[in-house]
Design a protein around this motif. Structure first.
Motif, PDB file in Angstrom:
ATOM      1  N   ALA A   1       1.110   4.167  -2.858  1.00 51.01           N
ATOM      2  CA  ALA A   1       0.777   5.455  -2.758  1.00 51.01           C
ATOM      3  C   ALA A   1       1.994   6.431  -3.368  1.00 51.01           C
ATOM      4  O   ALA A   1       1.744   7.385  -4.205  1.00 51.01           O
TER       5      ALA A   1
ATOM      6  N   GLY B   1       5.459   5.368   4.589  1.00 52.66           N
ATOM      7  CA  GLY B   1       6.081   4.177   4.229  1.00 52.66           C
ATOM      8  C   GLY B   1       7.470   3.887   4.930  1.00 52.66           C
ATOM      9  O   GLY B   1       7.663   2.500   5.652  1.00 52.66           O
TER      10      GLY B   1
ATOM     11  N   ALA C   1       3.474  10.059   1.548  1.00 53.58           N
ATOM     12  CA  ALA C   1       3.610   8.709   1.584  1.00 53.58           C
ATOM     13  C   ALA C   1       4.889   8.107   1.971  1.00 53.58           C
ATOM     14  O   ALA C   1       4.861   6.918   2.357  1.00 53.58           O
TER      15      ALA C   1
ATOM     16  N   GLY D   1       0.823  -1.252   0.010  1.00 58.38           N
ATOM     17  CA  GLY D   1      -0.019  -0.034  -0.053  1.00 58.38           C
ATOM     18  C   GLY D   1       0.756   1.450  -0.213  1.00 58.38           C
ATOM     19  O   GLY D   1       0.585   2.010  -0.759  1.00 58.38           O
ATOM     20  N   THR D   2       1.659   1.311   0.901  1.00 58.24           N
ATOM     21  CA  THR D   2       2.556   2.584   0.910  1.00 58.24           C
ATOM     22  C   THR D   2       3.219   2.763  -0.555  1.00 58.24           C
ATOM     23  O   THR D   2       3.752   3.903  -0.861  1.00 58.24           O
TER      24      THR D   2
ATOM     25  N   ALA E   1      -3.088   2.457   1.052  1.00 53.62           N
ATOM     26  CA  ALA E   1      -1.859   2.513   1.891  1.00 53.62           C
ATOM     27  C   ALA E   1      -2.323   2.523   3.170  1.00 53.62           C
ATOM     28  O   ALA E   1      -1.861   2.116   4.312  1.00 53.62           O
TER      29      ALA E   1
END
Length: 282
Positions: free
Chosen positions: A153, A253, A249, A149-150, A187
């Motif tokens: 993004a 992350g 993001a 997800g991260t 994310a």
């Protein structure tokens, strides 16, 4: 547990490269600027190479990378990551060759599909290699989902930056803002799912990283920027918004990966203290 920064940077950098190429591939079907696709493919290629270099830095000796290469079929976490890095590199390079040397739209679309699949797999499996029973805070599929997800993004906002610089406003058929919002939501859901697995109490013990990096910047900041991208504010300065989104993001992350290490119960540098082949399941 000490944060292993080379692995943190490897997973986010390589994952972002794979995710960026997934958006490049998606634009082959939804439409967009050819310049953005070309530059995006080059950036994707560069990111997975840089990510691979970060990964090698974690080894006690660079020669240990040879052990990983010669034991790909062990299907350990490291070997799967290497196979996906190689697959992404080949597909990205082939895509660039087709774009520059051939007018075959069909070949470009086939490579685009392969790039989407391998790019997303890379982001996921960069985290899946840590899912082990011996580490309770890692033993969950929410971890690789948070990694994916991260990375997704970061890839979405980076694609937005390229669109603002090289594009003509038609990226992803004019739906790049929707794609960025969807990636941001994935994310946020991934990070929240992993936080719920570990527990808010454990996460809160690392207050600055959790509340500052994950919650304020990674979750709230990323969502706010993504939502603003859906408004008229995006027309004023898409580059600034996409850059802010990428920054938020990326911080989120890095923070969620750092917390993975900080909330673990112990660590032994197997590359330094054991034979590399043990780590590689061979």
């Amino acid at each position: 547990m000490e944060i292993q920064w080379p692995l943190v940077l490897f997973s986010l950098t390589a994952g972002t490269g794979g995710s960026l190429f997934a958006f490049v591939g998606l634009s082959e079907f939804l439409g967009g600027s050819a310049k953005v696709r070309d530059v995006g493919a080059v950036c994707s290629l560069a990111l997975i190479v840089i990510g691979g270099c970060f990964s090698v830095l974690h080894l006690a000796s660079p020669l240990h990378a040879i052990s990983a290469v010669t034991n790909l079929l062990s299907f350990s976490g490291i070997s799967i990551e290497l196979m996906l890095l190689g697959a992404c590199f080949i597909v990205m390079a082939a895509y660039l060759v087709v774009r520059k040397r051939s007018s075959s739209a069909a070949a470009a679309k086939v490579l685009a599909v392969a790039g989407i699949v391998f790019g997303l797999m890379l982001g996921f499996f960069c985290g899946h290699g840590y899912v082990i029973e011996a580490q309770s805070t890692w033993n969950t599929d929410t971890l690789p989902f948070a990694y994916l997800g991260t990375s997704l993004a970061c890839g979405a906002f980076l694609f937005g930056i390229l669109g603002a610089v090289k594009g003509d406003g038609t990226e992803l058929g004019g739906k790049s803002a929707i794609a960025a919002l969807a990636a941001a939501v994935v994310a946020v859901v991934g990070m929240l799912a992993y936080v719920m697995h570990v527990g808010f109490a454990a996460m809160s013990s690392q207050a600055l990283v959790f509340w500052g990096g994950v919650v304020v910047v990674g979750i709230v900041g990323t969502l706010v920027v993504a939502v603003l991208g859906m408004t008229s504010a995006a027309k004023v300065n898409q580059l600034a918004l996409s850059s802010a989104g990428l920054a938020c993001a990326a911080v989120g992350g890095i923070a969620i990966r750092a917390l993975m290490w900080l909330c673990a119960t112990g660590y032994i540098n197997l590359f330094s203290h054991t034979v590399p082949s043990v780590m590689l399941n061979c």
